[in-house]
Design a protein around this motif. Structure first.
Motif, PDB file in Angstrom:
ATOM      1  N   ASN A 237     -19.137 -28.867  -3.001  1.00  0.00           N
ATOM      2  CA  ASN A 237     -19.217 -27.402  -3.071  1.00  0.00           C
ATOM      3  C   ASN A 237     -18.559 -26.805  -1.830  1.00  0.00           C
ATOM      4  O   ASN A 237     -18.230 -27.518  -0.888  1.00  0.00           O
ATOM      5  CB  ASN A 237     -20.656 -26.917  -3.230  1.00  0.00           C
ATOM      6  CG  ASN A 237     -21.540 -27.375  -2.101  1.00  0.00           C
ATOM      7  OD1 ASN A 237     -21.094 -27.557  -0.974  1.00  0.00           O
ATOM      8  ND2 ASN A 237     -22.802 -27.575  -2.405  1.00  0.00           N
ATOM      9  N   PHE A 238     -18.408 -25.502  -1.838  1.00  0.00           N
ATOM     10  CA  PHE A 238     -17.732 -24.801  -0.751  1.00  0.00           C
ATOM     11  C   PHE A 238     -18.058 -23.325  -0.860  1.00  0.00           C
ATOM     12  O   PHE A 238     -18.690 -22.882  -1.814  1.00  0.00           O
ATOM     13  CB  PHE A 238     -16.210 -25.027  -0.823  1.00  0.00           C
ATOM     14  CG  PHE A 238     -15.584 -24.463  -2.072  1.00  0.00           C
ATOM     15  CD1 PHE A 238     -15.032 -23.196  -2.068  1.00  0.00           C
ATOM     16  CD2 PHE A 238     -15.558 -25.196  -3.237  1.00  0.00           C
ATOM     17  CE1 PHE A 238     -14.469 -22.664  -3.214  1.00  0.00           C
ATOM     18  CE2 PHE A 238     -14.989 -24.675  -4.388  1.00  0.00           C
ATOM     19  CZ  PHE A 238     -14.448 -23.411  -4.373  1.00  0.00           C
TER      20      PHE A 238
ATOM     21  N   LEU B 276     -18.567 -24.010  -8.262  1.00  0.00           N
ATOM     22  CA  LEU B 276     -19.545 -23.018  -7.813  1.00  0.00           C
ATOM     23  C   LEU B 276     -20.222 -22.289  -8.958  1.00  0.00           C
ATOM     24  O   LEU B 276     -21.217 -21.607  -8.758  1.00  0.00           O
ATOM     25  CB  LEU B 276     -18.861 -21.998  -6.896  1.00  0.00           C
ATOM     26  CG  LEU B 276     -18.213 -22.562  -5.638  1.00  0.00           C
ATOM     27  CD1 LEU B 276     -17.562 -21.436  -4.849  1.00  0.00           C
ATOM     28  CD2 LEU B 276     -19.212 -23.306  -4.785  1.00  0.00           C
ATOM     29  N   LYS B 277     -19.622 -22.385 -10.141  1.00  0.00           N
ATOM     30  CA  LYS B 277     -20.128 -21.702 -11.339  1.00  0.00           C
ATOM     31  C   LYS B 277     -20.191 -20.189 -11.140  1.00  0.00           C
ATOM     32  O   LYS B 277     -21.156 -19.531 -11.501  1.00  0.00           O
ATOM     33  CB  LYS B 277     -21.481 -22.262 -11.748  1.00  0.00           C
ATOM     34  CG  LYS B 277     -21.401 -23.722 -12.147  1.00  0.00           C
ATOM     35  CD  LYS B 277     -22.739 -24.279 -12.488  1.00  0.00           C
ATOM     36  CE  LYS B 277     -22.716 -25.719 -12.905  1.00  0.00           C
ATOM     37  NZ  LYS B 277     -21.970 -26.642 -12.145  1.00  0.00           N
TER      38      LYS B 277
ATOM     39  N   GLU C   1     -10.891 -27.529  -5.452  1.00  0.00           N
ATOM     40  CA  GLU C   1     -11.488 -27.659  -6.789  1.00  0.00           C
ATOM     41  C   GLU C   1     -11.188 -29.010  -7.416  1.00  0.00           C
ATOM     42  O   GLU C   1     -12.009 -29.545  -8.146  1.00  0.00           O
ATOM     43  CB  GLU C   1     -10.973 -26.559  -7.725  1.00  0.00           C
ATOM     44  CG  GLU C   1     -11.661 -25.250  -7.573  1.00  0.00           C
ATOM     45  CD  GLU C   1     -13.100 -25.244  -8.046  1.00  0.00           C
ATOM     46  OE1 GLU C   1     -13.507 -26.064  -8.888  1.00  0.00           O
ATOM     47  OE2 GLU C   1     -13.848 -24.398  -7.545  1.00  0.00           O
ATOM     48  N   THR C   2     -10.034 -29.551  -7.152  1.00  0.00           N
ATOM     49  CA  THR C   2      -9.637 -30.802  -7.811  1.00  0.00           C
ATOM     50  C   THR C   2     -10.017 -32.046  -7.016  1.00  0.00           C
ATOM     51  O   THR C   2      -9.808 -33.152  -7.510  1.00  0.00           O
ATOM     52  CB  THR C   2      -8.122 -30.811  -8.090  1.00  0.00           C
ATOM     53  OG1 THR C   2      -7.415 -30.622  -6.864  1.00  0.00           O
ATOM     54  CG2 THR C   2      -7.749 -29.713  -9.072  1.00  0.00           C
TER      55      THR C   2
ATOM     56  N   TRP D 220      -6.067 -12.927  -5.986  1.00  0.00           N
ATOM     57  CA  TRP D 220      -6.398 -13.808  -7.092  1.00  0.00           C
ATOM     58  C   TRP D 220      -7.901 -13.761  -7.307  1.00  0.00           C
ATOM     59  O   TRP D 220      -8.668 -13.768  -6.352  1.00  0.00           O
ATOM     60  CB  TRP D 220      -6.013 -15.253  -6.775  1.00  0.00           C
ATOM     61  CG  TRP D 220      -4.570 -15.471  -6.536  1.00  0.00           C
ATOM     62  CD1 TRP D 220      -3.896 -15.312  -5.360  1.00  0.00           C
ATOM     63  CD2 TRP D 220      -3.603 -15.888  -7.487  1.00  0.00           C
ATOM     64  NE1 TRP D 220      -2.576 -15.616  -5.523  1.00  0.00           N
ATOM     65  CE2 TRP D 220      -2.364 -15.976  -6.824  1.00  0.00           C
ATOM     66  CE3 TRP D 220      -3.659 -16.213  -8.843  1.00  0.00           C
ATOM     67  CZ2 TRP D 220      -1.206 -16.368  -7.470  1.00  0.00           C
ATOM     68  CZ3 TRP D 220      -2.505 -16.605  -9.478  1.00  0.00           C
ATOM     69  CH2 TRP D 220      -1.297 -16.679  -8.802  1.00  0.00           C
ATOM     70  N   GLU D 221      -8.303 -13.724  -8.546  1.00  0.00           N
ATOM     71  CA  GLU D 221      -9.707 -13.874  -8.896  1.00  0.00           C
ATOM     72  C   GLU D 221      -9.764 -14.926  -9.990  1.00  0.00           C
ATOM     73  O   GLU D 221      -9.069 -14.826 -10.994  1.00  0.00           O
ATOM     74  CB  GLU D 221     -10.306 -12.557  -9.375  1.00  0.00           C
ATOM     75  CG  GLU D 221     -11.799 -12.626  -9.522  1.00  0.00           C
ATOM     76  CD  GLU D 221     -12.448 -11.263  -9.636  1.00  0.00           C
ATOM     77  OE1 GLU D 221     -13.523 -11.218 -10.222  1.00  0.00           O
ATOM     78  OE2 GLU D 221     -11.883 -10.291  -9.137  1.00  0.00           O
ATOM     79  N   ALA D 222     -10.593 -15.950  -9.778  1.00  0.00           N
ATOM     80  CA  ALA D 222     -10.639 -17.066 -10.716  1.00  0.00           C
ATOM     81  C   ALA D 222     -12.061 -17.603 -10.796  1.00  0.00           C
ATOM     82  O   ALA D 222     -12.860 -17.420  -9.884  1.00  0.00           O
ATOM     83  CB  ALA D 222      -9.693 -18.167 -10.266  1.00  0.00           C
TER      84      ALA D 222
END
Length: 59
Positions: free
Chosen positions: A51-52, A25-26, A44-45, A18-20
């Protein structure tokens, strides 16, 4: 903070790729399994996580 270690898509990690785009993180994140993807959605939610980094260091 951290930047992820680049891993080739044809590596030993997972069988799904997966690439999203990560709004926190922008930048684009690369995930190598459905489990990583599901965890990324949770991170994310969650507003408590500011951040991570998906793969900050090598094991």
């Amino acid at each position: 903070m951290y930047s992820p270690i680049n891993i080739k898509r044809s590596s030993k990690f997972g069988n799904n790729y997966w690439e999203a785009y990560s709004p926190k993180l922008k930048r684009n994140v690369r995930l190598f399994s459905d489990l990583e993807y599901d965890f990324w959605v949770l991170v994310e939610t969650d507003p408590k996580i500011p951040n991570f980094c998906e793969r900050p260091f090598e094991f």
